[in-house]
Design a protein around this motif. Structure first.
Motif, PDB file in Angstrom:
ATOM      1  N   GLU A 123       0.818  -1.215   0.000  1.00  0.00           N
ATOM      2  CA  GLU A 123       0.000   0.000   0.000  1.00  0.00           C
ATOM      3  C   GLU A 123       0.850   1.263   0.000  1.00  0.00           C
ATOM      4  OE1 GLU A 123      -3.670   2.091   2.536  1.00  0.00           O
ATOM      5  OE2 GLU A 123      -2.433   0.554   3.482  1.00  0.00           O
ATOM      6  N   GLU A 124       1.923   1.285   0.769  1.00  0.00           N
ATOM      7  CA  GLU A 124       2.718   2.508   0.864  1.00  0.00           C
ATOM      8  C   GLU A 124       3.344   2.861  -0.486  1.00  0.00           C
ATOM      9  OE1 GLU A 124       6.247   4.581   3.565  1.00  0.00           O
ATOM     10  OE2 GLU A 124       5.433   2.638   4.156  1.00  0.00           O
ATOM     11  N   SER A 125       3.863   1.874  -1.191  1.00  0.00           N
ATOM     12  CA  SER A 125       4.457   2.141  -2.501  1.00  0.00           C
ATOM     13  C   SER A 125       3.401   2.563  -3.511  1.00  0.00           C
ATOM     14  CB  SER A 125       5.190   0.891  -3.001  1.00  0.00           C
ATOM     15  OG  SER A 125       6.270   0.562  -2.151  1.00  0.00           O
ATOM     16  N   GLN A 126       2.254   1.920  -3.481  1.00  0.00           N
ATOM     17  CA  GLN A 126       1.166   2.295  -4.383  1.00  0.00           C
ATOM     18  C   GLN A 126       0.750   3.743  -4.150  1.00  0.00           C
ATOM     19  OE1 GLN A 126      -0.593   0.445  -6.784  1.00  0.00           O
ATOM     20  NE2 GLN A 126       0.802  -1.294  -6.618  1.00  0.00           N
ATOM     21  N   ARG A 127       0.629   4.126  -2.882  1.00  0.00           N
ATOM     22  CA  ARG A 127       0.233   5.503  -2.566  1.00  0.00           C
ATOM     23  C   ARG A 127       1.315   6.499  -2.967  1.00  0.00           C
ATOM     24  NH1 ARG A 127      -3.991   6.869   0.573  1.00  0.00           N
ATOM     25  NH2 ARG A 127      -2.907   8.629   1.523  1.00  0.00           N
ATOM     26  N   LEU A 128       2.585   6.113  -2.798  1.00  0.00           N
ATOM     27  CA  LEU A 128       3.666   7.010  -3.173  1.00  0.00           C
ATOM     28  C   LEU A 128       3.656   7.270  -4.675  1.00  0.00           C
ATOM     29  CD1 LEU A 128       6.189   8.638  -2.513  1.00  0.00           C
ATOM     30  CD2 LEU A 128       7.530   6.533  -2.763  1.00  0.00           C
ATOM     31  N   HIS A 129       3.478   6.231  -5.455  1.00  0.00           N
ATOM     32  CA  HIS A 129       3.465   6.407  -6.906  1.00  0.00           C
ATOM     33  C   HIS A 129       2.313   7.327  -7.329  1.00  0.00           C
ATOM     34  CE1 HIS A 129       2.930   5.040 -11.197  1.00  0.00           C
ATOM     35  NE2 HIS A 129       4.209   5.379 -11.156  1.00  0.00           N
ATOM     36  N   ALA A 130       1.129   7.073  -6.784  1.00  0.00           N
ATOM     37  CA  ALA A 130      -0.021   7.913  -7.128  1.00  0.00           C
ATOM     38  C   ALA A 130       0.210   9.358  -6.711  1.00  0.00           C
ATOM     39  CB  ALA A 130      -1.283   7.364  -6.466  1.00  0.00           C
ATOM     40  N   GLN A 131       0.801   9.565  -5.541  1.00  0.00           N
ATOM     41  CA  GLN A 131       1.039  10.930  -5.069  1.00  0.00           C
ATOM     42  C   GLN A 131       2.083  11.634  -5.925  1.00  0.00           C
ATOM     43  OE1 GLN A 131       0.822  11.812  -0.921  1.00  0.00           O
ATOM     44  NE2 GLN A 131       2.631  13.133  -0.972  1.00  0.00           N
ATOM     45  N   LEU A 132       3.133  10.918  -6.321  1.00  0.00           N
ATOM     46  CA  LEU A 132       4.150  11.533  -7.170  1.00  0.00           C
ATOM     47  C   LEU A 132       3.550  12.003  -8.494  1.00  0.00           C
ATOM     48  CD1 LEU A 132       7.260   9.222  -6.651  1.00  0.00           C
ATOM     49  CD2 LEU A 132       7.089  11.650  -6.071  1.00  0.00           C
ATOM     50  N   LEU A 133       2.723  11.172  -9.105  1.00  0.00           N
ATOM     51  CA  LEU A 133       2.105  11.566 -10.373  1.00  0.00           C
ATOM     52  C   LEU A 133       1.217  12.795 -10.197  1.00  0.00           C
ATOM     53  CD1 LEU A 133       1.194   8.083 -11.920  1.00  0.00           C
ATOM     54  CD2 LEU A 133       3.154   9.559 -12.448  1.00  0.00           C
ATOM     55  N   ARG A 134       0.447  12.819  -9.096  1.00  0.00           N
ATOM     56  CA  ARG A 134      -0.396  14.001  -8.840  1.00  0.00           C
ATOM     57  C   ARG A 134       0.465  15.234  -8.595  1.00  0.00           C
ATOM     58  NH1 ARG A 134      -2.878  10.831  -5.136  1.00  0.00           N
ATOM     59  NH2 ARG A 134      -2.271  12.233  -3.433  1.00  0.00           N
ATOM     60  N   THR A 135       1.524  15.072  -7.822  1.00  0.00           N
ATOM     61  CA  THR A 135       2.371  16.211  -7.479  1.00  0.00           C
ATOM     62  C   THR A 135       3.037  16.783  -8.714  1.00  0.00           C
ATOM     63  OG1 THR A 135       2.781  15.304  -5.270  1.00  0.00           O
ATOM     64  CG2 THR A 135       4.316  16.974  -6.069  1.00  0.00           C
ATOM     65  N   PHE A 136       3.572  15.932  -9.572  1.00  0.00           N
ATOM     66  CA  PHE A 136       4.192  16.432 -10.799  1.00  0.00           C
ATOM     67  C   PHE A 136       3.169  17.188 -11.651  1.00  0.00           C
ATOM     68  CE2 PHE A 136       7.849  14.076  -9.650  1.00  0.00           C
ATOM     69  CZ  PHE A 136       8.891  14.477 -10.475  1.00  0.00           C
ATOM     70  N   ALA A 137       1.957  16.636 -11.768  1.00  0.00           N
ATOM     71  CA  ALA A 137       0.920  17.313 -12.554  1.00  0.00           C
ATOM     72  C   ALA A 137       0.554  18.654 -11.922  1.00  0.00           C
ATOM     73  CB  ALA A 137      -0.309  16.422 -12.677  1.00  0.00           C
ATOM     74  N   ARG A 138       0.433  18.675 -10.595  1.00  0.00           N
ATOM     75  CA  ARG A 138       0.050  19.902  -9.892  1.00  0.00           C
ATOM     76  C   ARG A 138       1.174  20.929  -9.896  1.00  0.00           C
ATOM     77  NH1 ARG A 138      -4.099  20.072  -6.296  1.00  0.00           N
ATOM     78  NH2 ARG A 138      -2.827  21.058  -4.674  1.00  0.00           N
TER      79      ARG A 138
END
Length: 688
Positions: A123-138
């Protein structure tokens, strides 16, 4: 010259070697640390191998440790001991840092590599990947070249405006510190008057000085017996930043609105709250608007009582007088003598016998002084935190806790928690956490006696500290308090409840003169009086939150014609409050715009609502703690320890590594319930 900022500290837990750090170290360290981080990013981007979790995402998580160290130490020290030289460094540094991170997030190759990695199933890695993609887009990774360039310009300018707002506010706060004669300080105890003399001397002034605190209402308004003294203090508070911060805050509002539109959001509030647990600005706004009429009605009832008491005493009643007459009515109706109550709360005993003891009772940790380790200023102390012993009796050190509780002319106002070192299994680091307050230090060297507000704040800030100290995550991105703002206040606010909990308070609240434990009658009076004043307290908080959302809900088109004058800003505030149904002219917002440090110099823009959002969780969550001690288990240390461990496992240790709503449901067995909050604040029936 060896620069102590450019390598991990050899001290325990990488505590910064404060004695070795000089102001002249910062700019060279920043230059070198930025260069090192650029080289680390280039190594990821230029890696000839296909992108993997290890060579891309974990490499990114490991990168920038030198820059993080320099930035963290500078950021902390520039808030606790501000000098003109530090301010000049900050003015150069923050825009440069903004540009550096813009370049990283807008790196198309790095973004593409992150998209391509195979993500581990935990779960932690899955959440990190999703957050990184959102952060780069934002941060503009999907914009065209012109959009990226404009976004970087906006970010750099906003960084400079934020630093400028804070610097102006500190200067204004120092300048407006209020001078009094000894006669004008009637109502204050002798030790507080002596501290006022010491504050005057520290500022190079004659007589007596009361420095200004961050909120509009100043604490000593509740004790100053002369109306003109209260009025003088209150008037000075409201003048802060009027001449220096009006133009900057309006420019910041415009730029934030433009950035939001550039990134595809209707407003800055929508941009910010999309990443909070509230998810939508409309949800935060609705909560505030639902509660405002009931709070305003409660405040009107309180006003009537206070004005009557003032009239009976032959005095008038103004906004500056509200805290004074509230304390008098509280004493009259609830037999609550606030001056006497302070005598049960000397700081040292509160800290060791209350705050630390409650944490041991709930979470199994112990906190011990490390007098061999040096803080960054006089009066700053270092403590080591240990976990509960294992079956063999061995204790593991969790991290270090730094306390900086006393006010100084060089310290910015308010109270906060921060970190010098984050917890991360990937980096192999354990936390170094600091709590900062601005308590007036008695001139005679005795222990300060805390007001109820100060007592609550000590527990509150240690709740944040626990969130950092008990973190148990792999990735630094998710460590401790690096969570949404409307979740970060949940652990801190729930920790406030232990301040006067019967199982805790009787172990630390002893009268400084008689040594007697705090009597049940006094605790009952505190409890009975808890709802009294909630109309005022809720109204001033809601007013600040509504002003914050009003500024940051403006579209770019709406923000363009704003006038950067004190009169226009005051009118904007008035209209925002009227729209919400807050109409009591005797209650000012907790912060007015020109000294609203949280939203124009801190990280709470469009997020000041989060304290109330988190209080819903806190009030409901604390009833869960109480339920664990029900059914005959009230005195059971085992029941408290079991409940604390569950809270630690599900909330405190997980940082942002799991879904927040799911964590709360797992703790509580259901979604949050607003009813306990409404009852606590005397607003039951305020919402459907």
């Amino acid at each position: 010259m060896s620069n102590p900022l450019l390598s991990p500290s050899p001290l325990p837990y990488q505590l910064p070697p404060f004695a070795e750090i000089e102001v002249g170290h910062f700019l060279p360290a920043f230059e070198e640390a930025i260069a090192r981080h650029n080289a680390e990013i280039a190594a990821i981007v230029d890696c000839p191998e296909d992108p993997t979790w290890a060579n891309t995402v974990e490499a990114l998580e490991r990168s920038g440790q030198d820059l993080d160290r320099v930035t963290t130490i500078f950021g902390n020290l520039s808030g606790t001991d501000v000098t003109e030289e530090m301010e000049d460094i900050g003015a150069q540094l923050w825009p440069r840092l903004s540009a550096h991170y813009d370049a990283m997030y807008q790196n198309a190759v790095l973004y593409a590599r992150i998209k391509e990695v195979t993500v581990p199933e935990d779960e932690e890695s899955q959440r990190l990947h999703a957050q990184l993609l959102r952060t780069f887009a934002r941060q503009g990774a999907d914009l065209d070249a012109a959009g990226k360039a404009r976004l970087s310009e906006i970010n750099q300018r906003l960084s400079a405006l934020s630093e400028e707002f804070g610097r102006n506010l500190l200067a204004s706060t120092r300048e407006l510190a209020v001078e009094f004669t000894e006669e004008e300080l009637e109502g204050l105890p002798a030790e507080r008057i002596a501290s006022a003399a010491a504050d005057a001397a520290a500022l190079g002034r004659e007589g007596y000085v009361i420095p200004l605190e961050l909120p509009t209402v100043q604490a000593e308004q509740s004790r100053l017996a002369r109306p003109e003294s209260r009025a003088k203090l209150y008037a000075a508070s409201g003048k802060r930043g009027i001449d220096s911060n009006a133009a900057g805050l309006v420019e910041a509002v415009r730029l934030r609105a433009e950035r939001a539109e550039l990134l595809g959001y209707a407003s800055h509030a929508d941009y910010v709250i999309a990443e909070e647990t509230a998810q939508e600005a409309a949800a935060a706004r609705q909560m505030l608007f639902d509660l405002a009429p009931a709070a305003d009605a409660n405040a009107a009832g309180e006003h009537k009582l206070l004005a009557e008491e003032a009239e009976l005493s032959g005095q008038g009643f103004s906004a500056a007088d509200w805290p004074y007459w509230e304390s008098k009515v509280r004493a009259r109706d609830f037999s609550l003598d606030e001056a006497e109550l302070r005598k049960y709360f000397p700081l040292e005993r509160v800290l060791t016998g209350g705050v630390f003891a409650a944490a041991e009772r709930l979470y199994g940790i112990t906190v011990e002084p490390r007098d061999d380790l040096q803080g960054y200023a006089e009066g700053v102390r270092v403590w080591e935190v240990f976990d509960a012993p294992d079956s063999a009796g061995n204790r593991e050190g969790i991290g270090l806790f730094i306390t900086d509780y006393f006010g100084r002319p060089s310290k910015r106002g308010g109270a906060w928690m921060s970190e010098f070192v984050p917890q991360s299994h990937l980096l192999g680091t354990k936390p170094v956490i600091v709590n900062v307050m601005g308590i007036t230090k008695p001139a005679d060297g005795s222990q300060p006696l805390l007001s109820l507000d100060e007592l609550t704040t000590v527990f509150h800030e240690f709740g944040h500290a626990l969130h950092g100290l008990l973190s148990d995550v792999r990735y630094p991105t998710f460590s401790g308090t690096r969570v949404p703002r409307d979740w970060v206040e949940f652990p801190s606010q729930i920790n406030e409840n232990w301040a006067l909990d019967p199982a805790v308070v009787k172990d630390y609240a002893f009268h400084v003169e008689t040594g007697e434990v705090i009597p049940d009658e006094l605790l009952d009076a505190v409890s009975a009086a808890a709802e009294f004043g909630q109309g005022f307290g809720t109204s001033e908080y809601l007013a600040a939150s509504i002003i914050d959302l009003a500024w940051h809900s403006l579209t770019q088109e709406q923000a363009a014609p704003l006038e950067a004058t004190p009169e226009a800003i005051a009118e904007f505030e008035r209209q925002a409050l009227a729209a919400a149904g807050l109409n009591n002219e005797l209650i000012a917002p907790r912060y007015r715009s020109t000294y609203f440090n949280h939203i124009f110099a801190g990280g709470y823009s469009a997020g000041y609502y989060s304290y109330l959002w988190a209080e819903v969780l806190d009030a409901d969550g604390f009833t869960w703690f109480q339920e664990q001690s029900a059914a005959g288990k009230a005195a059971s240390a085992d029941a408290a320890r079991a409940a604390g461990q569950r809270f630690r496992d599900l909330v405190l240790s997980r940082g942002a590594s799991r879904d927040f709503s799911e964590a709360y449901r797992q703790l509580r067995g259901r979604d949050k319930d607003v009813a306990p909050l409404l009852a606590r604040r005397g607003l039951a029936g305020a919402t459907s």
